[in-house]
Motif scaffolding. Structure first.
Motif, PDB file in Angstrom:
ATOM      1  N   CYS A  69       0.847  -1.189   0.000  1.00  0.00           N
ATOM      2  CA  CYS A  69       0.000   0.000   0.000  1.00  0.00           C
ATOM      3  C   CYS A  69       0.884   1.240   0.000  1.00  0.00           C
ATOM      4  CB  CYS A  69      -0.879  -0.026   1.234  1.00  0.00           C
ATOM      5  SG  CYS A  69      -2.337   0.962   1.026  1.00  0.00           S
ATOM      6  N   PHE A  70       2.017   1.077   0.622  1.00  0.00           N
ATOM      7  CA  PHE A  70       2.934   2.189   0.810  1.00  0.00           C
ATOM      8  C   PHE A  70       4.334   1.619   0.961  1.00  0.00           C
ATOM      9  CE2 PHE A  70       5.056   5.399   3.407  1.00  0.00           C
ATOM     10  CZ  PHE A  70       4.817   6.485   2.612  1.00  0.00           C
ATOM     11  N   ASP A  71       5.334   2.193   0.287  1.00  0.00           N
ATOM     12  CA  ASP A  71       6.669   1.614   0.341  1.00  0.00           C
ATOM     13  C   ASP A  71       7.715   2.702   0.535  1.00  0.00           C
ATOM     14  OD1 ASP A  71       9.046   0.311   0.043  1.00  0.00           O
ATOM     15  OD2 ASP A  71       8.549  -0.664  -1.850  1.00  0.00           O
ATOM     16  N   LEU A  72       8.282   2.762   1.734  1.00  0.00           N
ATOM     17  CA  LEU A  72       9.284   3.781   2.021  1.00  0.00           C
ATOM     18  C   LEU A  72      10.673   3.393   1.549  1.00  0.00           C
ATOM     19  CD1 LEU A  72       8.430   5.140   5.569  1.00  0.00           C
ATOM     20  CD2 LEU A  72       8.684   6.470   3.471  1.00  0.00           C
ATOM     21  N   SER A  73      10.891   2.092   1.328  1.00  0.00           N
ATOM     22  CA  SER A  73      12.248   1.676   0.970  1.00  0.00           C
ATOM     23  C   SER A  73      12.635   2.209  -0.406  1.00  0.00           C
ATOM     24  CB  SER A  73      12.371   0.155   1.035  1.00  0.00           C
ATOM     25  OG  SER A  73      11.509  -0.429   0.098  1.00  0.00           O
ATOM     26  N   ARG A  74      11.646   2.327  -1.294  1.00  0.00           N
ATOM     27  CA  ARG A  74      11.971   2.859  -2.631  1.00  0.00           C
ATOM     28  C   ARG A  74      12.391   4.328  -2.528  1.00  0.00           C
ATOM     29  NH1 ARG A  74       7.123   0.504  -6.510  1.00  0.00           N
ATOM     30  NH2 ARG A  74       6.739  -1.390  -5.301  1.00  0.00           N
ATOM     31  N   GLN A  75      11.704   5.067  -1.655  1.00  0.00           N
ATOM     32  CA  GLN A  75      12.074   6.475  -1.466  1.00  0.00           C
ATOM     33  C   GLN A  75      13.491   6.561  -0.884  1.00  0.00           C
ATOM     34  OE1 GLN A  75      10.790   9.036   1.942  1.00  0.00           O
ATOM     35  NE2 GLN A  75       9.428   9.931   0.430  1.00  0.00           N
ATOM     36  N   ASP A 118      15.949   4.467  -1.065  1.00  0.00           N
ATOM     37  CA  ASP A 118      16.973   4.125  -2.062  1.00  0.00           C
ATOM     38  C   ASP A 118      17.374   5.334  -2.898  1.00  0.00           C
ATOM     39  OD1 ASP A 118      17.324   1.541  -1.366  1.00  0.00           O
ATOM     40  OD2 ASP A 118      15.931   0.708  -2.848  1.00  0.00           O
ATOM     41  N   SER A 119      16.402   6.207  -3.174  1.00  0.00           N
ATOM     42  CA  SER A 119      16.677   7.325  -4.082  1.00  0.00           C
ATOM     43  C   SER A 119      17.414   8.480  -3.396  1.00  0.00           C
ATOM     44  CB  SER A 119      15.370   7.822  -4.717  1.00  0.00           C
ATOM     45  OG  SER A 119      14.599   8.507  -3.754  1.00  0.00           O
ATOM     46  N   ILE A 120      17.441   8.501  -2.043  1.00  0.00           N
ATOM     47  CA  ILE A 120      18.071   9.646  -1.353  1.00  0.00           C
ATOM     48  C   ILE A 120      19.022   9.195  -0.237  1.00  0.00           C
ATOM     49  CG2 ILE A 120      16.243  11.347  -1.809  1.00  0.00           C
ATOM     50  CD1 ILE A 120      15.107  10.644   0.974  1.00  0.00           C
ATOM     51  N   LYS A 121      19.364   7.918  -0.306  1.00  0.00           N
ATOM     52  CA  LYS A 121      20.144   7.289   0.768  1.00  0.00           C
ATOM     53  C   LYS A 121      21.400   8.072   1.165  1.00  0.00           C
ATOM     54  CE  LYS A 121      20.787   2.433   1.531  1.00  0.00           C
ATOM     55  NZ  LYS A 121      20.582   1.210   0.767  1.00  0.00           N
ATOM     56  N   GLU A 122      22.202   8.436   0.153  1.00  0.00           N
ATOM     57  CA  GLU A 122      23.484   9.061   0.480  1.00  0.00           C
ATOM     58  C   GLU A 122      23.319  10.409   1.153  1.00  0.00           C
ATOM     59  OE1 GLU A 122      25.630   8.640  -3.223  1.00  0.00           O
ATOM     60  OE2 GLU A 122      25.411   6.467  -2.878  1.00  0.00           O
ATOM     61  N   VAL A 139      20.760  11.445   2.872  1.00  0.00           N
ATOM     62  CA  VAL A 139      20.206  11.266   4.216  1.00  0.00           C
ATOM     63  C   VAL A 139      21.297  10.817   5.179  1.00  0.00           C
ATOM     64  CG1 VAL A 139      18.672   9.829   5.634  1.00  0.00           C
ATOM     65  CG2 VAL A 139      17.826  10.822   3.500  1.00  0.00           C
ATOM     66  N   GLN A 140      22.092   9.856   4.748  1.00  0.00           N
ATOM     67  CA  GLN A 140      23.140   9.343   5.627  1.00  0.00           C
ATOM     68  C   GLN A 140      24.159  10.424   5.961  1.00  0.00           C
ATOM     69  OE1 GLN A 140      24.493   5.687   3.845  1.00  0.00           O
ATOM     70  NE2 GLN A 140      22.750   4.535   4.666  1.00  0.00           N
ATOM     71  N   LYS A 141      24.443  11.274   5.001  1.00  0.00           N
ATOM     72  CA  LYS A 141      25.382  12.368   5.259  1.00  0.00           C
ATOM     73  C   LYS A 141      24.780  13.329   6.291  1.00  0.00           C
ATOM     74  CE  LYS A 141      28.143  16.076   3.357  1.00  0.00           C
ATOM     75  NZ  LYS A 141      27.741  16.907   4.494  1.00  0.00           N
ATOM     76  N   SER A 142      23.508  13.642   6.132  1.00  0.00           N
ATOM     77  CA  SER A 142      22.899  14.613   7.054  1.00  0.00           C
ATOM     78  C   SER A 142      22.821  14.047   8.472  1.00  0.00           C
ATOM     79  CB  SER A 142      21.524  15.056   6.555  1.00  0.00           C
ATOM     80  OG  SER A 142      20.601  14.009   6.694  1.00  0.00           O
ATOM     81  N   VAL A 143      22.553  12.754   8.579  1.00  0.00           N
ATOM     82  CA  VAL A 143      22.506  12.125   9.912  1.00  0.00           C
ATOM     83  C   VAL A 143      23.900  12.141  10.531  1.00  0.00           C
ATOM     84  CG1 VAL A 143      22.148   9.942  11.149  1.00  0.00           C
ATOM     85  CG2 VAL A 143      20.504  10.674   9.407  1.00  0.00           C
ATOM     86  N   ASN A 144      24.871  11.790   9.713  1.00  0.00           N
ATOM     87  CA  ASN A 144      26.256  11.776  10.192  1.00  0.00           C
ATOM     88  C   ASN A 144      26.695  13.162  10.683  1.00  0.00           C
ATOM     89  OD1 ASN A 144      28.655  10.187  10.564  1.00  0.00           O
ATOM     90  ND2 ASN A 144      29.569  11.493   8.986  1.00  0.00           N
ATOM     91  N   ASP A 145      26.276  14.205   9.952  1.00  0.00           N
ATOM     92  CA  ASP A 145      26.622  15.576  10.361  1.00  0.00           C
ATOM     93  C   ASP A 145      26.062  15.893  11.743  1.00  0.00           C
ATOM     94  OD1 ASP A 145      27.966  15.918   8.017  1.00  0.00           O
ATOM     95  OD2 ASP A 145      26.436  17.175   7.050  1.00  0.00           O
ATOM     96  N   VAL A 146      24.826  15.429  12.000  1.00  0.00           N
ATOM     97  CA  VAL A 146      24.236  15.692  13.325  1.00  0.00           C
ATOM     98  C   VAL A 146      25.027  14.937  14.384  1.00  0.00           C
ATOM     99  CG1 VAL A 146      22.177  15.523  14.780  1.00  0.00           C
ATOM    100  CG2 VAL A 146      21.925  15.992  12.337  1.00  0.00           C
ATOM    101  N   PHE A 147      25.345  13.692  14.109  1.00  0.00           N
ATOM    102  CA  PHE A 147      26.119  12.897  15.070  1.00  0.00           C
ATOM    103  C   PHE A 147      27.431  13.601  15.409  1.00  0.00           C
ATOM    104  CE2 PHE A 147      24.494   8.241  14.858  1.00  0.00           C
ATOM    105  CZ  PHE A 147      23.191   8.690  14.953  1.00  0.00           C
ATOM    106  N   LYS A 185      14.536  15.822   2.614  1.00  0.00           N
ATOM    107  CA  LYS A 185      13.328  15.390   1.897  1.00  0.00           C
ATOM    108  C   LYS A 185      12.497  16.562   1.373  1.00  0.00           C
ATOM    109  CE  LYS A 185      12.693  10.879   4.046  1.00  0.00           C
ATOM    110  NZ  LYS A 185      11.634   9.911   4.416  1.00  0.00           N
ATOM    111  N   LEU A 186      12.534  17.676   2.096  1.00  0.00           N
ATOM    112  CA  LEU A 186      11.729  18.833   1.667  1.00  0.00           C
ATOM    113  C   LEU A 186      12.085  19.264   0.242  1.00  0.00           C
ATOM    114  CD1 LEU A 186       9.589  20.967   2.453  1.00  0.00           C
ATOM    115  CD2 LEU A 186      11.442  22.352   3.418  1.00  0.00           C
TER     116      LEU A 186
END
Ligand SMILES: *Cc1c(COP(=O)(O)O)cnc(C)c1O
Length: 371
Positions: free
Chosen positions: A5-11, A13-17, A19-27, A242-243
Motif C-alpha cells: 500500500c505504501f513503500d518507504l524503501s523505494r524512497q 533508495d533514491s536519497i540514501k546518500e 540522508v546518511q550524510k545529514s545524519v552523520n553531520d548531526v552525530f 526530503k523537503l
C-alpha cells in the motif's frame, strides 16, 4: 507479485546518500536537542508554506494540541471538526479539555462540509478545525468567513496535505495556526515521529514554543504547565533533505492518481472527481465501492495491499460515546466509512503496478458483481 500500500524503501533508495550524510553531520555536531538543524528546517518549511513561523514539535497530535491551547481553547470550550478524520485530530481537542462538535463531510472531497459549520456553532464554540483530508484542501474561504463573522479561531489540520494548494497558496497559511505531521506515511515524512505548527502570529508562535518546552519562557522558570515535545534534530536534518523533493513527489502522486482514474473510468466505482485531480496532492487515492471488504480480501489474495481510512467515524467511536451521537447523524460520513478503500499510493509506484491493481479490481467486479 506483492504490491504494498505504501513503500518507504523505494524512497530511501533514491536519497540514501544525502540522508546518511545529514545524519552523520548531526552525530558529529554533538547537538541533538533543538539547535541548528531544527531551526533550519523550521525556517525552510515555514517558507515553503508561506508563513512567518514554524515551530517543530514531537508529532502531529501535539502540534494540534499546542495550537489549540495557545489559541485560548480551554476546558469545556467547543471545537467544530469533521467526524471523518484520523483519531488524533479529535484527541488533540480532548487533550485541550475541549469538546469536539462533529460535522458531516462533502461527498466529493471527503472534507468538512462548510455549509454545515454555522449550524454547529453555540455560545461555547471557540474554534474550527478543518482537516485537509487525503491531501485535498478544505474550502478555506468559507471557513475563514464563518470564523471572522463569529470571532472563532481556526486551526488547520494539514497532516495529510504538505504542499496542497488552495487558491494559489499552500494550505497551512490560512488559519490562526496549522499543524503538520511527519509520521512516516505522510507526504513529507521523517524516519520516526515529528510534527510542526505554522503561524503568522508572533505571540501565538511564542506560546506554542512555551507549551512544547516544559512551559518555560526563560530557562528554569515555569510560566505554564507545559510538556516536553520537540522535533528531534536528527529528524529535522532528514526532513530538510526530503523537503527538496516534496514537490516532485507530490507531482508524481498526482500522475498516479490520473492513471488510476483513467484505468478505472466506466467501472461504476466512485473515483476522485476532476476537481480533486486538480487540487489534491493525493496523500491517499480513495475510491468508493460496494462490497468493499470483499474487494480488499480479494486484492489481498492477489498480493495487493490496501487500507481502509477510516472504517469507523469518530462520532461512532467508543471513546466518544459520551457525546451521545448515533448512527445516522452524519450520512455522508457513514457512507464513506462503509464503502471507502484506499489503493496503493506513493511517488515510486509504477504504471505497471497500477495496471495490475486496476485489472484485478475489474476482474473482481465482473466475478463478484455481474451486471
Ligand atoms: C497523521 C495525522 C495526525 C497526527 O499525526 P501524528 O504525527 O501521528 O501524531 C493528525 N491528523 C491527521 C488528519 C493525520 O492524518
Amino acid at each position: 507479485m506483492i504490491i504494498p500500500c505504501f513503500d518507504l524503501s523505494r524512497q530511501y533508495d533514491s536519497i540514501k546518500e544525502e540522508v546518511q550524510k545529514s545524519v552523520n553531520d548531526v552525530f558529529e555536531s554533538g547537538r541533538f536537542i533543538l539547535g541548528k538543524n531544527v531551526e533550519e528546517f523550521e525556517r525552510e518549511f515555514s517558507s515553503y508554506i508561506g508563513v512567518k513561523h514554524g515551530i517543530g514539535v514531537g508529532n502531529g497530535t501535539d502540534a494540534l494540541h499546542f495550537a489549540l491551547v495557545a489559541s485560548g481553547v480551554v476546558l469545556n470550550d467547543e471545537v467544530i471538526v469533521p467526524s471523518y478524520t484520523a483519531t488524533p485530530s479529535v484527541l488533540a481537542i480532548s487533550h485541550a479539555g475541549a469538546k469536539p462538535v462533529f460535522v458531516d463531510i462533502e461527498p466529493d472531497s471527503y472534507c468538512m462540509d462548510t455549509s454545515l459549520v454555522e449550524k454547529a456553532i453555540t455560545k461555547k464554540t471557540k474554534a474550527i478545525m478543518p482537516v485537509h483530508l487525503y491531501g485535498h484542501p478544505v474550502d478555506m474561504k468559507a471557513v475563514m468567513e464563518i470564523a471572522e463573522k463569529h470571532s472563532l479561531k481556526v486551526i488547520e489540520d494539514a497532516s495529510q496535505a504538505h504542499g496542497t494548494e488552495y487558491r494559489g497558496k499552500k494550505v497551512g497559511c490560512f488559519g490562526d495556526a496549522a499543524c503538520f505531521s511527519f509520521y512516516p506515511t505522510k507526504n513529507l515524512n521523517a524516519f520516526g515521529d515529528g510534527g510542526l505548527v505554522t503561524t503568522n502570529d508572533d505571540s501565538l508562535a511564542e506560546e506554542i514554543r512555551v507549551c512544547a518546552s516544559h512551559g518555560s519562557k526563560e530557562k528554569y522558570k515555569a510560566a505554564i504547565i507545559g510538556v516536553n515535545s520537540r522535533l528531534d534534530a536528527i529528524q529535522a536534518a532528514c526532513l530538510s533533505v526530503k523537503l527538496k523533493y516534496i514537490d516532485k513527489w507530490n507531482a508524481s502522486r498526482k500522475e498516479k492518481a490520473q492513471t488510476y482514474n483513467t484505468l478505472l473510468a466506466d467501472t461504476g466505482i466512485v473515483i476522485p472527481s476532476g476537481d480533486t485531480l486538480k487540487k489534491s496532492v493525493f496523500h491517499q487515492y480513495s475510491i468508493l465501492v460496494k462490497n468493499r471488504d470483499k474487494l480488499q480480501e480479494y486484492l489481498k489474495s492477489k498480493g495487493i495491499s490496501t487500507m481502509i481510512y477510516y472504517p469507523i467515524p469518530l462520532h461512532l467511536q467508543e471513546a466518544y460515546s459520551y457525546l451521545n451521537y448515533k448512527k445516522g447523524d452524519f450520512p455522508v460520513t457513514e457512507k464513506a466509512a462503509e464503502d471507502i478503500i484506499s489503493l496503493p499510493m506513493f511517488p515510486e509506484l509504477t504504471t505497471e503496478e497500477i495496471k495490475i491493481i486496476t485489472n484485478e479490481i475489474k476482474t473482481f467486479l465482473n466475478v463478484a458483481l455481474p451486471l
